[in-house]
Design an enzyme around this catalytic site. Sequence first.
Site, PDB file in Angstrom:
ATOM      1  N   SER A 254       4.420  -7.352 -14.300  1.00 34.88           N
ATOM      2  CA  SER A 254       3.778  -6.389 -13.397  1.00 34.88           C
ATOM      3  C   SER A 254       3.465  -5.044 -14.054  1.00 34.88           C
ATOM      4  O   SER A 254       2.908  -4.171 -13.410  1.00 34.88           O
ATOM      5  CB  SER A 254       4.666  -6.173 -12.166  1.00 34.88           C
ATOM      6  OG  SER A 254       5.724  -5.301 -12.498  1.00 34.88           O
TER       7      SER A 254
ATOM      8  N   LYS B 237      -4.225 -10.884 -12.130  1.00 38.27           N
ATOM      9  CA  LYS B 237      -4.022 -10.768 -10.678  1.00 38.27           C
ATOM     10  C   LYS B 237      -5.270 -11.194  -9.914  1.00 38.27           C
ATOM     11  O   LYS B 237      -5.181 -11.737  -8.808  1.00 38.27           O
ATOM     12  CB  LYS B 237      -3.653  -9.329 -10.313  1.00 38.27           C
ATOM     13  CG  LYS B 237      -2.183  -9.015 -10.497  1.00 38.27           C
ATOM     14  CD  LYS B 237      -1.327  -9.654  -9.389  1.00 38.27           C
ATOM     15  CE  LYS B 237       0.142  -9.355  -9.548  1.00 38.27           C
ATOM     16  NZ  LYS B 237       0.994 -10.061  -8.608  1.00 38.27           N
TER      17      LYS B 237
ATOM     18  N   THR C 270      -3.182  -6.812  -5.849  1.00 36.49           N
ATOM     19  CA  THR C 270      -2.969  -5.413  -6.245  1.00 36.49           C
ATOM     20  C   THR C 270      -4.246  -4.587  -6.284  1.00 36.49           C
ATOM     21  O   THR C 270      -5.329  -5.103  -6.583  1.00 36.49           O
ATOM     22  CB  THR C 270      -2.312  -5.362  -7.643  1.00 36.49           C
ATOM     23  OG1 THR C 270      -2.351  -4.011  -8.132  1.00 36.49           O
ATOM     24  CG2 THR C 270      -3.044  -6.228  -8.648  1.00 36.49           C
TER      25      THR C 270
ATOM     26  N   GLU D  73      -4.907  -2.716  -8.631  1.00 42.37           N
ATOM     27  CA  GLU D  73      -5.382  -2.743 -10.025  1.00 42.37           C
ATOM     28  C   GLU D  73      -6.626  -3.630 -10.164  1.00 42.37           C
ATOM     29  O   GLU D  73      -7.349  -3.529 -11.150  1.00 42.37           O
ATOM     30  CB  GLU D  73      -4.286  -3.273 -10.946  1.00 42.37           C
ATOM     31  CG  GLU D  73      -3.328  -2.227 -11.452  1.00 42.37           C
ATOM     32  CD  GLU D  73      -3.938  -1.282 -12.475  1.00 42.37           C
ATOM     33  OE1 GLU D  73      -4.525  -1.757 -13.453  1.00 42.37           O
ATOM     34  OE2 GLU D  73      -3.826  -0.064 -12.281  1.00 42.37           O
TER      35      GLU D  73
ATOM     36  N   TYR E  52      -3.421  -7.415 -16.987  1.00 43.73           N
ATOM     37  CA  TYR E  52      -2.689  -7.580 -15.716  1.00 43.73           C
ATOM     38  C   TYR E  52      -3.665  -7.676 -14.547  1.00 43.73           C
ATOM     39  O   TYR E  52      -3.571  -8.589 -13.715  1.00 43.73           O
ATOM     40  CB  TYR E  52      -1.737  -6.387 -15.527  1.00 43.73           C
ATOM     41  CG  TYR E  52      -1.161  -6.282 -14.132  1.00 43.73           C
ATOM     42  CD1 TYR E  52      -0.138  -7.122 -13.709  1.00 43.73           C
ATOM     43  CD2 TYR E  52      -1.643  -5.328 -13.229  1.00 43.73           C
ATOM     44  CE1 TYR E  52       0.391  -7.022 -12.424  1.00 43.73           C
ATOM     45  CE2 TYR E  52      -1.121  -5.216 -11.947  1.00 43.73           C
ATOM     46  CZ  TYR E  52      -0.110  -6.068 -11.546  1.00 43.73           C
ATOM     47  OH  TYR E  52       0.410  -5.975 -10.276  1.00 43.73           O
TER      48      TYR E  52
HETATM   49  P1  NAP Z   1       8.829  -5.925 -10.574  1.00 41.69           P
HETATM   50  O1  NAP Z   1       9.881  -4.980 -10.121  1.00 41.69           O
HETATM   51  O2  NAP Z   1       8.269  -5.780 -11.944  1.00 41.69           O
HETATM   52  O3  NAP Z   1       9.404  -7.420 -10.399  1.00 41.69           O
HETATM   53  C1  NAP Z   1       8.788  -8.512 -11.006  1.00 41.69           C
HETATM   54  C2  NAP Z   1       9.617  -9.735 -10.732  1.00 41.69           C
HETATM   55  O4  NAP Z   1       8.972 -10.872 -11.340  1.00 41.69           O
HETATM   56  C3  NAP Z   1      11.036  -9.684 -11.308  1.00 41.69           C
HETATM   57  O5  NAP Z   1      11.926 -10.216 -10.351  1.00 41.69           O
HETATM   58  C4  NAP Z   1      10.961 -10.621 -12.509  1.00 41.69           C
HETATM   59  O6  NAP Z   1      12.173 -11.256 -12.800  1.00 41.69           O
HETATM   60  C5  NAP Z   1       9.972 -11.649 -11.975  1.00 41.69           C
HETATM   61  N1  NAP Z   1       9.378 -12.473 -13.038  1.00 41.69           N
HETATM   62  C6  NAP Z   1       8.723 -12.063 -14.141  1.00 41.69           C
HETATM   63  N2  NAP Z   1       8.336 -13.115 -14.878  1.00 41.69           N
HETATM   64  C7  NAP Z   1       8.750 -14.226 -14.224  1.00 41.69           C
HETATM   65  C8  NAP Z   1       8.655 -15.622 -14.476  1.00 41.69           C
HETATM   66  N3  NAP Z   1       8.049 -16.096 -15.570  1.00 41.69           N
HETATM   67  N4  NAP Z   1       9.195 -16.488 -13.586  1.00 41.69           N
HETATM   68  C9  NAP Z   1       9.835 -16.012 -12.473  1.00 41.69           C
HETATM   69  N5  NAP Z   1       9.980 -14.713 -12.192  1.00 41.69           N
HETATM   70  C10 NAP Z   1       9.437 -13.831 -13.057  1.00 41.69           C
HETATM   71  O7  NAP Z   1       7.574  -5.875  -9.572  1.00 41.69           O
HETATM   72  P2  NAP Z   1       7.473  -5.240  -8.088  1.00 41.69           P
HETATM   73  O8  NAP Z   1       7.129  -3.797  -8.216  1.00 41.69           O
HETATM   74  O9  NAP Z   1       8.633  -5.663  -7.303  1.00 41.69           O
HETATM   75  O10 NAP Z   1       6.144  -5.950  -7.560  1.00 41.69           O
HETATM   76  C11 NAP Z   1       6.221  -7.205  -6.867  1.00 41.69           C
HETATM   77  C12 NAP Z   1       4.852  -7.887  -6.965  1.00 41.69           C
HETATM   78  O11 NAP Z   1       3.857  -7.052  -6.366  1.00 41.69           O
HETATM   79  C13 NAP Z   1       4.368  -8.146  -8.386  1.00 41.69           C
HETATM   80  O12 NAP Z   1       3.646  -9.349  -8.373  1.00 41.69           O
HETATM   81  C14 NAP Z   1       3.436  -6.974  -8.673  1.00 41.69           C
HETATM   82  O13 NAP Z   1       2.496  -7.328  -9.648  1.00 41.69           O
HETATM   83  C15 NAP Z   1       2.823  -6.767  -7.305  1.00 41.69           C
HETATM   84  N6  NAP Z   1       2.389  -5.411  -6.990  1.00 41.69           N
HETATM   85  C16 NAP Z   1       3.255  -4.365  -7.136  1.00 41.69           C
HETATM   86  C17 NAP Z   1       2.853  -3.080  -6.782  1.00 41.69           C
HETATM   87  C18 NAP Z   1       3.776  -1.901  -6.919  1.00 41.69           C
HETATM   88  O14 NAP Z   1       3.289  -0.756  -6.856  1.00 41.69           O
HETATM   89  N7  NAP Z   1       5.084  -2.114  -7.032  1.00 41.69           N
HETATM   90  C19 NAP Z   1       1.550  -2.864  -6.270  1.00 41.69           C
HETATM   91  C20 NAP Z   1       0.707  -3.974  -6.118  1.00 41.69           C
HETATM   92  C21 NAP Z   1       1.139  -5.249  -6.463  1.00 41.69           C
HETATM   93  P3  NAP Z   1      13.173 -10.840 -14.026  1.00 41.69           P
HETATM   94  O15 NAP Z   1      14.254 -10.033 -13.385  1.00 41.69           O
HETATM   95  O16 NAP Z   1      13.668 -12.145 -14.507  1.00 41.69           O
HETATM   96  O17 NAP Z   1      12.372 -10.079 -15.017  1.00 41.69           O
HETATM   97  O1  G4F Z   2       3.575   3.684 -13.023  1.00 41.34           O
HETATM   98  P1  G4F Z   2       2.521   2.940 -13.731  1.00 41.34           P
HETATM   99  O2  G4F Z   2       2.919   2.130 -14.897  1.00 41.34           O
HETATM  100  O3  G4F Z   2       1.762   2.099 -12.621  1.00 41.34           O
HETATM  101  P2  G4F Z   2       0.303   1.407 -12.589  1.00 41.34           P
HETATM  102  O4  G4F Z   2      -0.257   1.230 -13.929  1.00 41.34           O
HETATM  103  O5  G4F Z   2      -0.513   2.168 -11.602  1.00 41.34           O
HETATM  104  O6  G4F Z   2       0.670  -0.042 -12.006  1.00 41.34           O
HETATM  105  C1  G4F Z   2       1.562  -0.186 -10.898  1.00 41.34           C
HETATM  106  O7  G4F Z   2       0.806  -0.163  -9.696  1.00 41.34           O
HETATM  107  C2  G4F Z   2      -0.122  -1.260  -9.549  1.00 41.34           C
HETATM  108  C3  G4F Z   2      -0.861  -1.064  -8.213  1.00 41.34           C
HETATM  109  O8  G4F Z   2      -1.930  -0.170  -8.383  1.00 41.34           O
HETATM  110  C4  G4F Z   2       0.658  -2.550  -9.573  1.00 41.34           C
HETATM  111  F1  G4F Z   2      -0.178  -3.608  -9.363  1.00 41.34           F
HETATM  112  C5  G4F Z   2       1.385  -2.695 -10.905  1.00 41.34           C
HETATM  113  O9  G4F Z   2       2.165  -3.891 -10.880  1.00 41.34           O
HETATM  114  C6  G4F Z   2       2.326  -1.496 -11.079  1.00 41.34           C
HETATM  115  O10 G4F Z   2       3.344  -1.579 -10.114  1.00 41.34           O
HETATM  116  O11 G4F Z   2       1.397   3.979 -14.245  1.00 41.34           O
HETATM  117  C7  G4F Z   2       0.759   4.881 -13.351  1.00 41.34           C
HETATM  118  C8  G4F Z   2      -0.081   5.856 -14.161  1.00 41.34           C
HETATM  119  C9  G4F Z   2      -1.026   5.187 -15.153  1.00 41.34           C
HETATM  120  O12 G4F Z   2      -2.246   5.875 -15.123  1.00 41.34           O
HETATM  121  C10 G4F Z   2      -0.349   5.389 -16.508  1.00 41.34           C
HETATM  122  O13 G4F Z   2      -1.245   5.417 -17.616  1.00 41.34           O
HETATM  123  O14 G4F Z   2       0.802   6.656 -14.955  1.00 41.34           O
HETATM  124  C11 G4F Z   2       0.277   6.742 -16.267  1.00 41.34           C
HETATM  125  N1  G4F Z   2       1.373   7.077 -17.179  1.00 41.34           N
HETATM  126  C12 G4F Z   2       1.460   8.225 -17.901  1.00 41.34           C
HETATM  127  N2  G4F Z   2       2.563   8.224 -18.664  1.00 41.34           N
HETATM  128  C13 G4F Z   2       2.442   6.322 -17.462  1.00 41.34           C
HETATM  129  C14 G4F Z   2       3.201   7.033 -18.398  1.00 41.34           C
HETATM  130  N3  G4F Z   2       2.826   5.113 -16.994  1.00 41.34           N
HETATM  131  C15 G4F Z   2       3.986   4.605 -17.459  1.00 41.34           C
HETATM  132  N4  G4F Z   2       4.403   3.410 -16.971  1.00 41.34           N
HETATM  133  N5  G4F Z   2       4.753   5.265 -18.395  1.00 41.34           N
HETATM  134  C16 G4F Z   2       4.403   6.480 -18.896  1.00 41.34           C
HETATM  135  O15 G4F Z   2       5.084   7.068 -19.743  1.00 41.34           O
END
Ligand code: NAP
Ligand code: G4F
Length: 342
Positions: free
Chosen positions: A85, A160, A128, A130, A156
């Site tokens: 993710s 997705k 997402t 994204e 990513y």
């Molecule tokens: P996260 O904290 O990164 O959790 C990802 C999960 O996927 C972890 O439990 C990880 O398990 C598991 N995983 C990774 N590879 C795997 C595999 N090969 N087989 C089985 N499990 C696996 O993500 P999250 O923030 O909770 O997000 C949940 C979902 O929503 C994701 O699909 C993400 O892309 C999507 N999403 C998130 C956001 C956001 O802002 N948080 C926004 C839009 C969409 P391990 O512990 O084993 O690594």
């Molecule tokens: O926190 P980020 O890594 O989140 P990003 O890229 O927005 O993705 C997250 O949200 C998505 C939904 O829109 C999900 F689908 C995805 O799975 C994930 O949960 O980065 C946010 C912003 C980006 O613009 C990145 O370039 O922060 C900027 N950034 C600046 N410095 C950084 C950093 N991001 C990370 N992770 N680490 C840095 O040091």
Amino acid sequence: MNTTRTALVTGITGQDGRHLAELLHAEGYAVHGLIRGQHNPRREAIARELPYVELIEGDLTDPTSIVRAVESTRPDEVYNLAAISHVGYSFKNPTLTADVTGKGVLNVLEAVRLTGLAETTKVYQASTSEMFGGLDYNRPGSGYNEESLFHPRSPYGVAKLYGHWIAKNYRESYGMFISCGILFNHEGEHRGVEFVTRKITHAVARIKLGLQETLELGDLWPKRDWGYAGDYVRGMWLMLQHGIADDFVLASGETHSIEEFLDLAFAEVGIEDWKPYVVQNPKFMRPAEVDILLGDPSKAERELGWRREVDFHGLVSRMVAHDLAEQAGLNGLEVPNAASVS
Ligand code: NAP
Ligand code: G4F
């Protein structure tokens, strides 16, 4: 007759998996969580903090294991949250990202079909914002909605988008109840420290406590539509309680830059000027950036009755307070009192 509903959650060890497990348990579900790896370091934390979750082995890249997980639990609802993710990581590991985040969705859908549950089991797919990409030509002033054009800007986002379309394809081809939540960024106390919000609040707490001097970040100008994860998992659940399988945007309807997040987070511990503490490092910049994300959640509000409860300021405040308490506890320090924090 036992009327307990059963849910299978992939990604149980992730941020959303934890919030969702709590919600489903409170709603009376039997909750099964898919866990991968010979010895997943997060297994003990799940067993301790979510003791009601039945863990079942499986990996999204191993179709047999997913069939076995679905067959043995026969869930009423599957929440497919598992993914690679992290957007930055996906540039470094694009093939793995395609296998897990893209093709893994197909493995889940096929498992439901092959076990004869296509007509009865409802599926939530974690799509997402994204997928939109934030470019000028597809950016509506009022925010992205379910009809907006997609233009993903990372491996990513592309993976997705495959997951999103294969989910829609199975809905249309086989009449399966599959809903896709197009979720904008959501954060909180369970967010991984590799994501920018938690990286900031974790560092702010440590700087305040004298445990860290500086914070290294990439670009600070991108804007995101940030909400609280606890609010968003309720939206996931509402999608599967709705009468019709469909796609729904969940968002706050506001967008803020990383600089604005830094302003609020440092202000929470009484530091008005964060610039001396923040160092920019190209290592954290991406080959292609999503400059601005803003979502329009009006369909989910209208059709699901979904509302977010935590606003941007409340989110930052909550995360900083959590990290201050956690870091103080881990290091045997006093949590700074209100006077020294404000
Ligand atoms: P996260 O904290 O990164 O959790 C990802 C999960 O996927 C972890 O439990 C990880 O398990 C598991 N995983 C990774 N590879 C795997 C595999 N090969 N087989 C089985 N499990 C696996 O993500 P999250 O923030 O909770 O997000 C949940 C979902 O929503 C994701 O699909 C993400 O892309 C999507 N999403 C998130 C956001 C956001 O802002 N948080 C926004 C839009 C969409 P391990 O512990 O084993 O690594
Ligand atoms: O926190 P980020 O890594 O989140 P990003 O890229 O927005 O993705 C997250 O949200 C998505 C939904 O829109 C999900 F689908 C995805 O799975 C994930 O949960 O980065 C946010 C912003 C980006 O613009 C990145 O370039 O922060 C900027 N950034 C600046 N410095 C950084 C950093 N991001 C990370 N992770 N680490 C840095 O040091």
